[in-house]
Design a protein around this motif. Structure first.
Motif, PDB file in Angstrom:
ATOM      1  N   ASP A 269       1.039  30.314  58.745  1.00  0.00           N
ATOM      2  CA  ASP A 269       1.180  29.118  58.711  1.00  0.00           C
ATOM      3  C   ASP A 269       2.276  28.375  57.873  1.00  0.00           C
ATOM      4  O   ASP A 269       2.469  28.555  56.725  1.00  0.00           O
ATOM      5  CB  ASP A 269      -0.049  28.104  58.737  1.00  0.00           C
ATOM      6  N   GLY A 270       3.320  28.012  58.537  1.00  0.00           N
ATOM      7  CA  GLY A 270       4.459  27.269  57.853  1.00  0.00           C
ATOM      8  C   GLY A 270       5.526  28.030  57.084  1.00  0.00           C
ATOM      9  O   GLY A 270       6.751  27.856  56.762  1.00  0.00           O
ATOM     10  N   LEU A 271       5.329  29.653  57.420  1.00  0.00           N
ATOM     11  CA  LEU A 271       6.282  30.375  57.077  1.00  0.00           C
ATOM     12  C   LEU A 271       7.617  30.497  57.947  1.00  0.00           C
ATOM     13  O   LEU A 271       8.747  31.265  57.652  1.00  0.00           O
ATOM     14  CB  LEU A 271       5.636  31.648  56.748  1.00  0.00           C
ATOM     15  N   ASP A 272       7.280  30.408  59.377  1.00  0.00           N
ATOM     16  CA  ASP A 272       8.141  30.649  60.264  1.00  0.00           C
ATOM     17  C   ASP A 272       8.676  32.002  60.159  1.00  0.00           C
ATOM     18  O   ASP A 272       9.890  32.322  60.317  1.00  0.00           O
ATOM     19  CB  ASP A 272       9.602  29.717  60.196  1.00  0.00           C
ATOM     20  N   ALA A 273       7.601  32.855  59.901  1.00  0.00           N
ATOM     21  CA  ALA A 273       8.092  34.386  59.876  1.00  0.00           C
ATOM     22  C   ALA A 273       8.493  35.086  61.310  1.00  0.00           C
ATOM     23  O   ALA A 273       8.110  34.239  62.365  1.00  0.00           O
ATOM     24  CB  ALA A 273       7.144  35.075  59.488  1.00  0.00           C
ATOM     25  N   LYS A 274       9.273  36.008  61.140  1.00  0.00           N
ATOM     26  CA  LYS A 274      10.110  36.469  62.340  1.00  0.00           C
ATOM     27  C   LYS A 274      10.299  37.948  62.043  1.00  0.00           C
ATOM     28  O   LYS A 274      10.435  38.452  60.983  1.00  0.00           O
ATOM     29  CB  LYS A 274      11.272  35.893  63.010  1.00  0.00           C
ATOM     30  N   LYS A 275      10.319  38.851  63.287  1.00  0.00           N
ATOM     31  CA  LYS A 275      10.675  39.974  63.287  1.00  0.00           C
ATOM     32  C   LYS A 275      12.138  40.318  63.037  1.00  0.00           C
ATOM     33  O   LYS A 275      12.893  39.663  63.129  1.00  0.00           O
ATOM     34  CB  LYS A 275      10.146  40.843  64.585  1.00  0.00           C
ATOM     35  N   TRP A 276      12.405  41.856  62.573  1.00  0.00           N
ATOM     36  CA  TRP A 276      13.731  41.898  62.386  1.00  0.00           C
ATOM     37  C   TRP A 276      14.539  41.946  63.427  1.00  0.00           C
ATOM     38  O   TRP A 276      14.367  42.373  64.428  1.00  0.00           O
ATOM     39  CB  TRP A 276      13.565  43.466  62.007  1.00  0.00           C
ATOM     40  N   ASN A 277      15.722  41.288  63.275  1.00  0.00           N
ATOM     41  CA  ASN A 277      16.947  41.181  64.062  1.00  0.00           C
ATOM     42  C   ASN A 277      18.000  42.146  63.347  1.00  0.00           C
ATOM     43  O   ASN A 277      18.790  41.619  62.596  1.00  0.00           O
ATOM     44  CB  ASN A 277      17.432  39.775  64.319  1.00  0.00           C
ATOM     45  N   PRO A 278      18.143  43.212  64.067  1.00  0.00           N
ATOM     46  CA  PRO A 278      19.363  43.977  63.559  1.00  0.00           C
ATOM     47  C   PRO A 278      20.798  43.409  63.551  1.00  0.00           C
ATOM     48  O   PRO A 278      21.592  43.640  62.919  1.00  0.00           O
ATOM     49  CB  PRO A 278      19.460  45.159  64.552  1.00  0.00           C
ATOM     50  N   GLU A 279      20.941  42.137  64.241  1.00  0.00           N
ATOM     51  CA  GLU A 279      22.059  41.449  63.954  1.00  0.00           C
ATOM     52  C   GLU A 279      22.462  40.594  62.864  1.00  0.00           C
ATOM     53  O   GLU A 279      23.586  40.252  62.507  1.00  0.00           O
ATOM     54  CB  GLU A 279      22.576  40.763  65.461  1.00  0.00           C
ATOM     55  N   GLU A 280      21.279  40.291  62.249  1.00  0.00           N
ATOM     56  CA  GLU A 280      21.076  39.669  61.210  1.00  0.00           C
ATOM     57  C   GLU A 280      21.195  40.341  59.822  1.00  0.00           C
ATOM     58  O   GLU A 280      21.799  39.942  58.778  1.00  0.00           O
ATOM     59  CB  GLU A 280      19.836  38.729  61.022  1.00  0.00           C
ATOM     60  N   ARG A 281      20.564  41.504  59.684  1.00  0.00           N
ATOM     61  CA  ARG A 281      20.640  42.208  58.485  1.00  0.00           C
ATOM     62  C   ARG A 281      20.459  43.744  58.870  1.00  0.00           C
ATOM     63  O   ARG A 281      20.251  44.121  59.898  1.00  0.00           O
ATOM     64  CB  ARG A 281      19.558  41.780  57.398  1.00  0.00           C
ATOM     65  N   ASP A 282      20.592  44.702  57.732  1.00  0.00           N
ATOM     66  CA  ASP A 282      20.397  46.013  57.763  1.00  0.00           C
ATOM     67  C   ASP A 282      18.914  46.438  57.856  1.00  0.00           C
ATOM     68  O   ASP A 282      18.009  45.415  57.658  1.00  0.00           O
ATOM     69  CB  ASP A 282      20.944  46.741  56.561  1.00  0.00           C
ATOM     70  N   GLY A 283      18.752  47.559  58.385  1.00  0.00           N
ATOM     71  CA  GLY A 283      17.052  47.819  58.314  1.00  0.00           C
ATOM     72  C   GLY A 283      16.661  48.681  57.103  1.00  0.00           C
ATOM     73  O   GLY A 283      15.613  48.873  57.211  1.00  0.00           O
ATOM     74  N   HIS A 284      17.656  48.603  56.126  1.00  0.00           N
ATOM     75  CA  HIS A 284      17.132  49.343  54.893  1.00  0.00           C
ATOM     76  C   HIS A 284      17.555  48.677  53.719  1.00  0.00           C
ATOM     77  O   HIS A 284      18.594  48.035  54.002  1.00  0.00           O
ATOM     78  CB  HIS A 284      17.539  50.768  54.963  1.00  0.00           C
ATOM     79  N   TYR A 285      16.691  48.666  52.552  1.00  0.00           N
ATOM     80  CA  TYR A 285      17.054  47.867  51.656  1.00  0.00           C
ATOM     81  C   TYR A 285      16.999  48.809  50.247  1.00  0.00           C
ATOM     82  O   TYR A 285      16.122  49.626  50.111  1.00  0.00           O
ATOM     83  CB  TYR A 285      16.006  46.613  51.184  1.00  0.00           C
ATOM     84  N   PRO A 286      17.875  48.606  49.317  1.00  0.00           N
ATOM     85  CA  PRO A 286      18.022  49.593  48.164  1.00  0.00           C
ATOM     86  C   PRO A 286      16.939  49.222  47.378  1.00  0.00           C
ATOM     87  O   PRO A 286      16.474  48.327  47.017  1.00  0.00           O
ATOM     88  CB  PRO A 286      19.244  49.285  47.240  1.00  0.00           C
ATOM     89  N   ASP A 287      16.166  50.325  46.715  1.00  0.00           N
ATOM     90  CA  ASP A 287      14.998  50.101  45.828  1.00  0.00           C
ATOM     91  C   ASP A 287      15.640  50.065  44.349  1.00  0.00           C
ATOM     92  O   ASP A 287      15.682  50.895  43.692  1.00  0.00           O
ATOM     93  CB  ASP A 287      14.030  51.551  45.817  1.00  0.00           C
ATOM     94  N   LEU A 288      15.648  48.658  44.003  1.00  0.00           N
ATOM     95  CA  LEU A 288      16.315  48.264  42.880  1.00  0.00           C
ATOM     96  C   LEU A 288      15.214  48.551  41.662  1.00  0.00           C
ATOM     97  O   LEU A 288      15.738  48.356  40.546  1.00  0.00           O
ATOM     98  CB  LEU A 288      16.725  46.675  42.815  1.00  0.00           C
TER      99      LEU A 288
END
Length: 359
Positions: A269-288
């Motif tokens: 509730d209130g987060l407006d969460a959404k599933k991955w959209n490949p047009e918005e970002r990459d599918g992988h993130y570096p493990d910082l």
């Protein structure tokens, strides 16, 4: 006087050369040789100083108390290092074994002398206590951090066994002027608090019973943080995400928190969460939080939230942990060009089930 150091010379070789004359010592000091890795270990009867200048190829100085020295040793011979006199020394391969009436005083003298020779930066410093820490050990660690070179070290790991002194930790944090990355494995009282630890570039803490919901919502100002074994619950994580959406924090990149609880009280509730959209970002993130160039995190199966200013973040839940990454660069794969073999198959990790949520 000409003096050269080649790659084959160990730190112990260089230290031995420096004792030939004051001129040689000065020549070596002027070379500004970096320490790639410093590891100081405390045990029941000795202090062990490990020093490397190339990767992890260590030379070792082991300092014992005199009670560990056999009185009938026919080869006893005094040796002076810095401002300390050792009653006996033994050199074996790349190890120098020393005996002093007070092993902590002797170890500090050796360390200070090494810093007079290796005058470059310390790239990585590590402190390990293999026994329950005593007051002598705590005092020794604080004395080490009174050395300017250690204070300026950007990356430090403190690993202690047993109950630590919160006074010692406060003193170390206050002395560590250049500290940016801290891997902190020290159990501390639940009521311990020091604001400096929450403002580092990178923080790993284990355990973290001292970390509170207030710390998470109002005090945490790290770029990357991993807080293990906290007393938080899932409601704190949702409150954190809601607050992140309202603020303009541009510093946070990655956050991981483990807790002893479950996700039954969590909802979207209130987060407006959404599933991955490949047009918005990459599918992988570096493990910082891993080693440089380590594996990447697969974020194809996680949820996204977005702020009004356009900043995008992803989060996922495992059985007893919360994970949050911020996409300062929405296409890091193109930017960093990682080896495909480094991409972690996150889909093989067990996630917290949405069926457990209290919708």
């Amino acid at each position: 006087m000409a003096f050269q150091i080649n790659d084959e010379m160990s730190p112990l070789d260089i230290s031995n050369c420096s004792k030939e004359s004051l001129e040689v010592k000065e020549l070596i000091s002027n070379l500004s040789i970096n320490i790639s890795n410093l590891l100081i270990e405390n045990y029941y009867d000795f202090v062990k100083i490990n020093l490397a200048r190339n990767g992890n190829e260590f030379s070792v100085w082991m300092i014992y108390g005199l009670d560990e020295l056999y009185e009938d040793d026919d080869n006893m011979e005094e040796i002076t290092i810095g401002d300390a006199v050792f009653d006996h020394s033994e050199e074996e391969m790349n190890n120098l074994i020393l005996y002093h009436e007070n092993r902590f005083v002797g170890a500090l003298a050796v360390l200070k002398y090494l810093f007079e020779i290796f005058t470059g930066s310390i790239l990585d410093a590590n402190f390990l206590t293999g026994t329950p820490p005593t007051q002598d050990i705590s005092n020794f660690l604080v004395d080490v951090f009174h050395c300017e070179k250690v204070q300026q070290c950007e990356k430090v790991m403190i690993f202690q066994n047993g109950i630590s002194s919160k006074t010692m930790v406060d003193q170390i944090l206050d002395l560590a002027n250049g500290l940016k990355s801290l891997d902190f494995r020290c159990p501390l009282p639940d009521d311990w608090s020091n604001p400096k630890i929450l403002k580092l570039d990178k923080l790993v803490s284990w355990p973290s019973e001292w970390f509170t919901t207030s710390d998470l919502l109002t005090k945490l100002d790290c770029e990357c943080a991993q807080l293990n074994e906290t007393n938080l619950d899932c409601r704190a994580f949702k409150a954190f995400m809601l607050k992140w959406k309202m603020l303009d924090n541009t510093r946070l990149k990655m956050l991981e928190i483990s807790f002893d609880g479950d996700w039954t009280l969590f909802n979207y509730d209130g987060l407006d969460a959404k599933k991955w959209n490949p047009e918005e970002r990459d599918g992988h993130y570096p493990d910082l939080l891993g080693k440089p160039g380590a594996q990447w995190l697969n974020c194809e199966f996680v949820m996204d939230i977005q702020r009004d200013d356009g900043m995008l973040a992803s989060f996922w839940r495992r059985e007893q942990s919360f994970h949050f990454v911020v996409w300062h660069d929405r296409h890091p794969i193109a930017t960093l060009q990682p080896d495909p073999d480094l991409l972690l198959k996150l889909e093989e990790i067990d996630f917290a089930s949405d069926e457990d949520d209290d919708e």
